[in-house]
Design an enzyme around this catalytic site. Structure first.
Site, PDB file in Angstrom:
ATOM      1  N   SER A  33       1.229  10.458  -6.693  1.00  0.00           N
ATOM      2  CA  SER A  33       2.643  10.792  -6.481  1.00  0.00           C
ATOM      3  C   SER A  33       2.925  12.225  -6.906  1.00  0.00           C
ATOM      4  CB  SER A  33       3.548   9.867  -7.294  1.00  0.00           C
ATOM      5  OG  SER A  33       3.380   8.546  -6.884  1.00  0.00           O
ATOM      6  N   HIS A  65       3.430   8.635  -0.600  1.00  0.00           N
ATOM      7  CA  HIS A  65       1.969   8.503  -0.608  1.00  0.00           C
ATOM      8  C   HIS A  65       1.482   8.755   0.826  1.00  0.00           C
ATOM      9  CE1 HIS A  65       2.192   5.576  -4.303  1.00  0.00           C
ATOM     10  NE2 HIS A  65       2.572   6.802  -4.592  1.00  0.00           N
ATOM     11  N   ARG A  86      -4.137   5.902  -1.810  1.00  0.00           N
ATOM     12  CA  ARG A  86      -4.487   5.101  -2.988  1.00  0.00           C
ATOM     13  C   ARG A  86      -3.899   3.698  -2.824  1.00  0.00           C
ATOM     14  NH1 ARG A  86      -3.154   8.252  -7.992  1.00  0.00           N
ATOM     15  NH2 ARG A  86      -5.251   8.107  -8.828  1.00  0.00           N
ATOM     16  N   THR A  87      -4.708   2.702  -3.156  1.00  0.00           N
ATOM     17  CA  THR A  87      -4.175   1.336  -3.250  1.00  0.00           C
ATOM     18  C   THR A  87      -3.885   1.063  -4.717  1.00  0.00           C
ATOM     19  OG1 THR A  87      -5.345   0.550  -1.290  1.00  0.00           O
ATOM     20  CG2 THR A  87      -4.691  -1.112  -2.902  1.00  0.00           C
ATOM     21  N   HIS A  88      -2.665   0.658  -4.999  1.00  0.00           N
ATOM     22  CA  HIS A  88      -2.277   0.386  -6.388  1.00  0.00           C
ATOM     23  C   HIS A  88      -2.537  -1.066  -6.759  1.00  0.00           C
ATOM     24  CE1 HIS A  88      -0.134   4.214  -5.847  1.00  0.00           C
ATOM     25  NE2 HIS A  88      -0.220   4.320  -7.156  1.00  0.00           N
ATOM     26  N   GLU A 187       8.394   0.869 -17.432  1.00  0.00           N
ATOM     27  CA  GLU A 187       8.404   0.231 -18.745  1.00  0.00           C
ATOM     28  C   GLU A 187       9.830   0.075 -19.263  1.00  0.00           C
ATOM     29  OE1 GLU A 187       6.616   3.065 -18.030  1.00  0.00           O
ATOM     30  OE2 GLU A 187       4.914   1.777 -17.530  1.00  0.00           O
ATOM     31  N   SER A 206      -1.827   3.799 -12.288  1.00  0.00           N
ATOM     32  CA  SER A 206      -3.069   4.028 -11.525  1.00  0.00           C
ATOM     33  C   SER A 206      -4.138   4.598 -12.453  1.00  0.00           C
ATOM     34  CB  SER A 206      -2.794   5.002 -10.372  1.00  0.00           C
ATOM     35  OG  SER A 206      -2.492   6.290 -10.878  1.00  0.00           O
ATOM     36  N   ASN A 229       8.639  12.296 -14.712  1.00  0.00           N
ATOM     37  CA  ASN A 229       9.833  11.814 -15.421  1.00  0.00           C
ATOM     38  C   ASN A 229       9.472  11.602 -16.881  1.00  0.00           C
ATOM     39  OD1 ASN A 229       8.410   9.361 -13.889  1.00  0.00           O
ATOM     40  ND2 ASN A 229       9.228   8.583 -15.813  1.00  0.00           N
TER      41      ASN A 229
END
Ligand code: 8IG
Length: 266
Positions: A33, A65, A86-88, A187, A206, A229
């Site tokens: 990202s 992405h 990318r596969t998360h 989170e 990731s 962030n």
């Protein structure tokens, strides 16, 4: 009968060399990202493939992405395989899918795996748009890409050699420990305090599982985060995906030049 992960990676690598005519690659790069445009200064993109044309890859699930695989020729004559897809872990396709790109990169011959991501920062000095070197990780997914009794040493997983090279390119680069949460939720502030207590500086979704697979495949690993962030509770404002995309755009020029500079020195 499902195909074994390393056979699938070999198939993907063969397809990549057939479609590009490039027999092998030297370096592989995963764009996370905020890093979508960051490969443009590395060299000349000679081939752009649709990830979905390569065995084992699926379309990206997230806006921001990029679902292409590119072969880039650097001015130094190195071949870079750029994985934009990318596969998360949170996509629920299983850990084999998460690390398929890394294993494919290894099967194309790449000896160096460069992993980038966008993440939350725990250090309030890291304003959105700050790139940070990954020095180590904490894998909070409770998963592993390795199956069976596959014991792999993870000492110096994030190559200190390449981190030194990166600091030669930009001496102002800080480094930190990356904690991989499962996501896709961010989170809670309490989880961020917990992450800090156990030694994390960066929180994301990731990289750690991919780094383990890369080490297992014998690759040298380099990781770099873009703090997009402040992690939840570090600042008063709530988190948004728009802020993530904006930080990538703001930092775009700097991280593009940085990445090209580092890769040029490898
Ligand atoms: I971009 O604050 C991005 N990805 N876990 N936390 C976690 N992942 C992230 C964050 C964040 N920002």
């Amino acid at each position: 009968m499902t195909i074994e992960p390393f056979d699938l990676a070999e198939q993907a690598a063969s397809t990549i060399s057939e479609l590009t005519g490039v027999p092998s690659h030297d370096i592989a790069l995963v764009l996370g990202s905020g890093w979508g445009g960051a490969a443009d200064l590395i060299g000349e993109t000679t081939h752009t493939l649709n990830a979905t044309d390569i065995p084992g890859f699926s379309a990206p699930a997230v806006e921001g992405h990029v679902g292409t695989i590119r072969s880039i020729l650097t001015p130094q004559g190195k071949r870079v395989l750029v994985l934009g897809a990318r596969t998360h872990f949170y996509e629920g396709r299983g850990v084999r899918s998460v690390v398929h790109g890394v294993r494919t990169a290894a099967a194309t011959g790449a000896g160096i795996m460069v992993l980038t991501n966008g993440c939350g920062g725990l250090n309030p000095l890291w304003t959105p748009g700050t790139p940070v070197l990954i020095s180590d990780h904490i894998n909070l997914t409770t998963a592993s890409p390795l199956e069976g009794a596959t014991f792999v040493d993870l000492t110096n997983l994030y190559s200190s050699r390449i981190r030194d090279i990166a600091r030669t390119a930009d001496s102002s680069l800080d480094e930190g420990v990356y904690a991989q949460f499962t996501g896709p939720h961010y989170e809670t502030p309490a989880e961020v305090r917990y992450a800090r207590t156990i030694g994390a500086d960066l929180v994301g979704m990731s990289t750690a599982l991919e780094a383990i697979a890369a080490r297992h495949a014998g690759m040298e690993v380099f990781g770099m985060s873009l703090v997009t962030n402040l992690a939840a509770g570090i600042s008063d404002s709530p988190l948004s995906h728009a802020e993530v995309i904006e930080a990538g755009q703001t930092a775009g020029d700097r991280i593009s030049r940085l990445l090209a500079d580092i890769l040029g020195r490898l």
